[in-house]
Design a protein around this motif. Structure first.
Motif, short mmCIF file in Angstrom:
data_model
loop_
_atom_site.label_atom_id
_atom_site.label_comp_id
_atom_site.label_asym_id
_atom_site.label_seq_id
_atom_site.Cartn_x
_atom_site.Cartn_y
_atom_site.Cartn_z
N GLN A 55 -3.37 10.81 1.19
CA GLN A 55 -4.72 10.73 1.71
C GLN A 55 -5.03 9.62 2.29
O GLN A 55 -5.85 9.46 3.42
N HIS A 56 -4.54 8.56 1.97
CA HIS A 56 -4.99 7.23 2.60
C HIS A 56 -4.09 6.78 3.82
O HIS A 56 -4.21 5.66 4.35
N SER A 57 -3.15 7.56 3.94
CA SER A 57 -2.07 7.38 4.99
C SER A 57 -1.44 6.13 5.02
O SER A 57 -0.96 5.51 5.84
N HIS A 58 -1.22 5.56 3.69
CA HIS A 58 -0.42 4.18 3.59
C HIS A 58 0.40 4.29 2.28
O HIS A 58 -0.32 4.93 1.31
N VAL A 59 1.14 3.32 2.00
CA VAL A 59 1.77 3.32 0.65
C VAL A 59 1.08 2.27 -0.23
O VAL A 59 0.38 1.45 0.21
N HIS A 60 0.76 2.84 -1.44
CA HIS A 60 0.27 1.69 -2.38
C HIS A 60 1.13 1.07 -3.14
O HIS A 60 1.69 1.47 -4.19
N GLY A 61 1.30 -0.21 -2.76
CA GLY A 61 2.28 -0.98 -3.71
C GLY A 61 1.17 -2.21 -4.26
O GLY A 61 -0.07 -1.85 -4.52
N GLY A 65 -1.01 -4.94 -4.86
CA GLY A 65 -2.06 -5.90 -3.86
C GLY A 65 -2.95 -4.57 -3.09
O GLY A 65 -3.70 -5.17 -2.33
N CYS A 66 -2.84 -3.37 -3.23
CA CYS A 66 -3.63 -2.44 -2.61
C CYS A 66 -4.19 -1.74 -3.96
O CYS A 66 -4.03 -1.07 -4.77
N ASN A 67 -5.63 -2.19 -3.90
CA ASN A 67 -6.51 -1.88 -5.05
C ASN A 67 -7.86 -1.10 -4.57
O ASN A 67 -8.71 -1.81 -4.08
N HIS A 68 -7.83 0.19 -4.58
CA HIS A 68 -9.05 0.71 -4.12
C HIS A 68 -9.08 2.15 -4.76
O HIS A 68 -8.07 2.65 -5.31
#
Ligand code: ZN
Length: 161
Positions: free
Chosen positions: A150-156, A158-161
């Motif tokens: 959905q976000h079109s990016h990787v959630h590693g 430091g990604c908090n949303h």
């Protein structure tokens, strides 16, 4: 599911060099970079070169500017008075500033020269116009989570949303 395809998260170890063989960027030792394939997270030329490859494959590819960061556009180089840089003690070549582009979108400008009271700024991407060599090892391929797609990016980390 070890073949590189859209909507998969690909981990790569990579070294980026320019035409002169100078290293411009590389992944940290033992810490492959993850990206979401098919989501324009990386430059098109590299994405194309990796499509269909499998984990463990090594890929060497030379990418022309049009498939990387674009051509260097001379009209994006301008001279401006140094007084525009209020609050900056000393403006020096190599400094980068966030600015607003023609449509108000954020863009980075780089100071390329300072002569007296005039500063030459360059709105091109620092790698625009460059032929890039990537030396890549595919460290892993995994399914993306629904959130990541959905976000079109990787959630590693430091990604908090
Ligand atoms: Zn996100």
């Amino acid at each position: 599911m070890s073949q590189v395809a859209n909507d998969l998260v690909i981990a790569i170890n990579y070294t980026l060099t320019n035409a002169a063989g100078e290293v411009l960027d590389q992944s940290d030792e033992g810490q492959p970079m993850e990206y979401l394939h098919g989501a324009e997270n990386i430059i098109p030329g590299l994405e194309n070169a990796l499509t269909g490859k499998t984990a463990g494959d090594k890929v060497q590819v030379t990418i022309q500017p049009e498939d990387a960061y674009g051509e260097h556009m001379p009209e994006m180089v301008q001279q401006v008075p140094a007084e525009m840089f209020q609050g900056v003690d000393q403006v020096e070549p190599g400094m980068a500033f966030q600015s607003a582009g023609p449509d108000g979108e954020p863009m980075m400008i780089t100071v390329s020269a300072v002569e007296g009271d005039m500063v030459t700024i360059d709105g091109n991407h620092p790698l625009a116009g460059q032929v890039l060599n990537f030396d890549v090892e595919i460290a892993g391929v995994r399914e993306a989570t629904d959130d990541e797609k959905q976000h079109s990016h990787v959630h590693g980390e430091g990604c908090n949303h």
